[in-house]
Structures are given as structure tokens and as C-alpha cells.
Design an enzyme around this catalytic site. Structure first.
Site, PDB file in Angstrom:
ATOM      1  N   ASN A 150      31.309  34.395  49.340  1.00  0.00           N
ATOM      2  CA  ASN A 150      32.347  35.407  48.763  1.00  0.00           C
ATOM      3  C   ASN A 150      33.810  34.525  49.065  1.00  0.00           C
ATOM      4  O   ASN A 150      34.661  34.691  48.545  1.00  0.00           O
ATOM      5  CB  ASN A 150      32.569  36.538  49.726  1.00  0.00           C
ATOM      6  CG  ASN A 150      32.178  36.445  51.070  1.00  0.00           C
ATOM      7  OD1 ASN A 150      31.170  36.140  51.660  1.00  0.00           O
ATOM      8  ND2 ASN A 150      33.153  36.914  52.026  1.00  0.00           N
ATOM      9  N   GLN A 178      28.622  38.869  45.175  1.00  0.00           N
ATOM     10  CA  GLN A 178      29.471  38.100  44.301  1.00  0.00           C
ATOM     11  C   GLN A 178      29.006  37.264  43.263  1.00  0.00           C
ATOM     12  O   GLN A 178      30.099  36.888  42.207  1.00  0.00           O
ATOM     13  CB  GLN A 178      30.402  37.197  45.406  1.00  0.00           C
ATOM     14  CG  GLN A 178      30.946  37.781  46.731  1.00  0.00           C
ATOM     15  CD  GLN A 178      32.152  38.158  46.126  1.00  0.00           C
ATOM     16  OE1 GLN A 178      32.758  38.236  44.859  1.00  0.00           O
ATOM     17  NE2 GLN A 178      32.764  39.186  46.842  1.00  0.00           N
ATOM     18  N   SER A 198      26.944  45.276  44.216  1.00  0.00           N
ATOM     19  CA  SER A 198      27.972  46.206  44.362  1.00  0.00           C
ATOM     20  C   SER A 198      29.028  46.536  43.157  1.00  0.00           C
ATOM     21  O   SER A 198      29.585  45.755  42.544  1.00  0.00           O
ATOM     22  CB  SER A 198      28.974  45.699  45.830  1.00  0.00           C
ATOM     23  OG  SER A 198      30.137  46.531  45.754  1.00  0.00           O
ATOM     24  N   HIS A 200      32.053  47.628  42.815  1.00  0.00           N
ATOM     25  CA  HIS A 200      33.478  47.596  42.726  1.00  0.00           C
ATOM     26  C   HIS A 200      33.966  45.912  42.727  1.00  0.00           C
ATOM     27  O   HIS A 200      34.968  45.469  42.373  1.00  0.00           O
ATOM     28  CB  HIS A 200      34.369  47.989  44.109  1.00  0.00           C
ATOM     29  CG  HIS A 200      34.123  47.468  45.234  1.00  0.00           C
ATOM     30  ND1 HIS A 200      35.045  46.814  45.824  1.00  0.00           N
ATOM     31  CD2 HIS A 200      33.086  47.584  46.074  1.00  0.00           C
ATOM     32  CE1 HIS A 200      34.575  46.304  47.081  1.00  0.00           C
ATOM     33  NE2 HIS A 200      33.154  46.844  47.301  1.00  0.00           N
ATOM     34  N   CYS A 324      42.376  38.759  61.660  1.00  0.00           N
ATOM     35  CA  CYS A 324      43.246  39.082  62.851  1.00  0.00           C
ATOM     36  C   CYS A 324      42.337  39.903  64.022  1.00  0.00           C
ATOM     37  O   CYS A 324      42.274  41.015  63.999  1.00  0.00           O
ATOM     38  CB  CYS A 324      44.244  39.888  62.379  1.00  0.00           C
ATOM     39  SG  CYS A 324      45.593  40.057  63.776  1.00  0.00           S
TER      40      CYS A 324
END
Ligand code: PLP
Length: 387
Positions: A150, A178, A198, A200, A324
Site C-alpha cells: 500500500n 491494493q 476491500s 472502498h 504520529c
């Protein structure tokens, strides 16, 4: 401000044709396919049609398609289901560059007593198949290796891997979230046992996915309850999602060649210009074995997040490989596994394109990005400025 969307590996726009198919299934055709009455029963036909549309894209039998809630559930179901079905085997082989939907599951299983082998990749992001062959043994229950990465778009030789695994009698799963719709697949000619996708990621809706389960594969269900999906996945079907997934797969078949040629040529133009115009930039991942829509580029000595924020001011959406965590920006595990130097991994940006991008958007980005890089370099504490 208009949006220029180059973050299609994160999620994609739902195709208008998909939306039109889904729409009636909220307020008009809302029946439960398990009901005895005609109103509910007619929905069953729609689900059968969607199963055929997905199977047509994958080159498999409609009976081998199980609808799930997305890529993450499909990966969990494949990994946990294959292990539960083979209680005497305790080893899983995977790679260091998998999506968290695979890697986190494997590491959790490790804490529950399974042996997990994480294969390395080289600096181009490629696997050493000899290492895989050395690791396969009679205790290997499952090998789970992604079709395409990905972050970098690097494609693994999945048919070859599936053959090696089949020879050793283990189950082979691939996370193809992907890859589906971007590279040709024909499961009838491969030894893949389980494959995740997937909705979406291919212009279908969010919250729907598929696990392909090859006929005869040992697999225990993850979700227990009703008898939906032939007892393989309990729960009232997400009818709008499933209908949309089917339509998205139909469109992917129809547009496959023209779309991927167009996307590749836009990606190549963007990539060539960036690498030429931005000093100290480098491509991450094998330039050949790659998805046609993805480019991952590192800009030395600057933070990817700073680049993203400045691109965002022009409405340009891309993504960086850093996550993060607790206030510190950790460089991507994929780039770290490839041995990308720390200073370059921190400044990595992924552009992922789709059928909806235009040449004009690419030109606009090529115009805006090099000055952004120069400006950030001027501010960078890591760049040694010559007197
Ligand atoms: N696997 C890969 C390779 C992905 O890129 C993603 C999503 O980014 C997933 C799995 C998870 O899919 P979903 O968002 O449908 O749960």
C-alpha cells in the site's frame, strides 16, 4: 478551492454508477434477504448478482466469494480462520512490510504462543523467495503475504509464492486490497487459497469487503451467529455495500486496460517531473514491479508532514509514511524494512492516483511542488548551508 485527490490508496471516490445502484437499497429495497416474503427475497437475487460480478473480476467461482465488512475483517478471518482449522500447526510466515491488518494480527497471535516468521525485503522492497523456502516446514499452518504494498506499490510474485506454499501443504493467504482492479488476476489458474479485498479501494463503498475462499480450503468462521454466507460469515448482509461492491468490480473489469494505462502515464509524468525538478529526491520501491497508480518519493532532510501541509494549501491531497505516535513521528515500517535512511524515510510522500485524475491536476502539482521543497529546505536544520 478544488480538491486534487492523489490519496487513492487510502480510499477512493465512489463511482457515480455504484452510487446509483446502492441508492434504492436504503429506503425502497430495504428487505432482509433471509425473509420468506417476496419483498425480502428479491434482495437475495441482488446479492447473487454481486457475487457473480466479484467472481468475474477475480476469475473464480461465485461460491468462493464471502462478503465481509472490509479488508481488515477479511485479513483477520483468513489468518485466524486458517489457524483454528489446523490446530496441530503453530507457525505463520508473513513479511515485515504487511499492512497492520495483517501484521498486528500476527504479532498478537505470537503473544498467544504461535511462532511468527517475518520475512525481510531488500532495498527495492522485494522478497527473497529462497528465504521463504528455507522457512517453510511441516509446522507452517499459514503463509500470508500481500499482493501489492500500500505504501510503495511494490508487487510480489504471488503466483510463484502460492505454488511454493502449496508444495509444502500450508494454506496461502494474500492481502490483495491494493492490487484488485489495478493488475490482472485469475484465481482459477493460481494456488492462492485465500484472498482479501476491500470495496472502498476500488471506487466501491466503505464497510464492505470480500474474502475469496478457494473451494476445499480449511477455514473456521470468525463471526458466529446466523447462517448467512453459507455459514462462513454470520450477520445480516450489508446489502447496499454488497450491491456497490459488485458494481465496482463490474466497472473495474469494463475499464481495466484503458484506465490503468491512463493512470500509469499520469503517474509516470508526475514522478519523472518531481525526481527531475526536486534535488535530493529518490524513488522508494522497485520501479518495475509496481502498481500503475502509486509512487513513493523521499525528499531528504525535510519532514513529509510539512510537505503535506503545504500541498494541502493548494488543495492537493497526498500522504506520508509516518505515523504520529506519542508525539514523535515514526518513519514508516515499510521504508524502515527496506533500509531507507532515516533522513529520507522521514521525508517520504506517497501519491496514489485513480481513474478520476487528470493531466491538468498533474501539471498543477508539478508546478507547485518544487518551490515547496526548496522553501522547506531553506528552513531545514538538517541541511548544511555553505557559506
Ligand atoms: N490491507 C491493505 C494492503 C490496505 O491498504 C488496507 C487499507 O488501507 C487494508 C488492508 C484495510 O482495509 P479496510 O480499510 O477495508 O479495512
Amino acid at each position: 478551492m478544488r480538491t486534487i485527490y492523489f490519496d487513492n490508496n487510502a480510499t477512493t471516490k465512489v463511482a457515480e454508477q455504484v452510487f446509483e445502484e446502492i441508492h434504492p437499497h436504503f429506503c425502497e429495497l430495504y428487505g432482509n434477504p433471509s425473509s420468506m416474503h417476496t419483498f425480502g427475497g428479491q434482495i437475495g437475487r441482488k446479492i447473487r448478482q454481486a457475487r457473480e460480478q466479484v467472481a468475474n473480476l477475480l476469475g473464480c467461482d461465485p461460491g468462493e466469494i464471502v462478503f465481509t465488512s472490509g479488508g481488515t475483517e477479511s485479513d483477520n478471518m483468513a489468518i485466524k480462520g486458517a489457524l483454528t482449522a489446523q490446530p496441530n500447526k503453530r507457525t505463520i510466515i508473513t513479511t515485515r512490510v504487511e499492512h497492520p491488518a495483517v501484521l498486528t494480527v500476527c504479532r498478537d497471535l505470537e503473544s498467544h504462543g504461535y511462532t511468527v516468521v517475518e520475512l525481510n525485503v531488500d532495498k527495492e522492497g522485494l522478497l527473497d523467495l529462497d528465504e521463504l523456502e528455507d522457512q517453510l516446514d511441516d509446522d507452517t499452518a499459514l503463509v500470508t503475504i500481500m499482493y501489492a504494498n500500500n505504501e510503495t506499490g511494490v508487487i510480489f510474485p504471488i503466483d510463484e509464492i502460492a505454488e511454493l506454499v502449496a508444495d509444502k501443504g500450508a494454506i496461502f493467504h494474500t492481502d490483495a486490497v491494493q492490487a484488485v482492479g489495478k493488475i490482472p488476476l485469475n484465481l482459477s489458474k493460481s494456488n492462492i487459497d485465500l484472498l482479501s479485498l476491500s470495496g472502498h479501494k476500488l471506487h466501491g463503498p466503505k464497510g464492505v469487503g470480500v474474502l475469496y475462499v478457494r473451494k476445499g480450503t480449511r477455514l473456521s468462521p470468525l463471526m458466529l451467529g446466523g447462517h448467512q454466507e453459507a455459514g462462513r460469515r454470520a450477520g445480516t448482509e450489508n446489502v447496499p455495500g454488497i450491491v456497490g461492491m459488485g458494481k465496482a468490480c463490474e466497472l473495474a473489469v469494463e475499464n481495466f486496460k484503458a484506465e490503468n494505462n491512463k493512470v500509469k502515464s499520469l503517474r509516470d509524468k508526475l514522478e519523472r517531473a518531481i525526481l527531475k525538478e526536486c534535488p535530493d529526491s529518490r524513488l522508494n520501491g522497485d520501479p518495475e514491479n509496481r502498481l500503475p497508480n502509486t509512487t513513493n518519493i523521499s525528499f531528504e532532510y525535510i519532514e513529509g508532514e510539512a510537505i503535506l501541509l503545504m500541498l494541502d494549501q493548494y488543495g492537493i491531497c497526498a500522504s506520508s509514511g509516518s505515523a504520529c505516535t506519542s508525539g514523535s513521528l515514526e518513519p514508516s515500517h515499510v521504508l524502515r524494512a527496506m533500509g531507507v535512511p532515516f533522513t529520507a524515510a522521514h521525508g517520504s510522500i506517497r501519491f496514489s492516483l485513480s481513474r478520476y485524475n487528470t493531466e491538468e491536476e498533474v501539471d498543477f502539482t508539478i508546478e507547485k511542488l518544487p518551490p515547496i521543497i526548496n522553501q522547506l529546505r531553506e528552513l531545514s536544520p538538517f541541511v548544511t548551508k555553505n557559506a
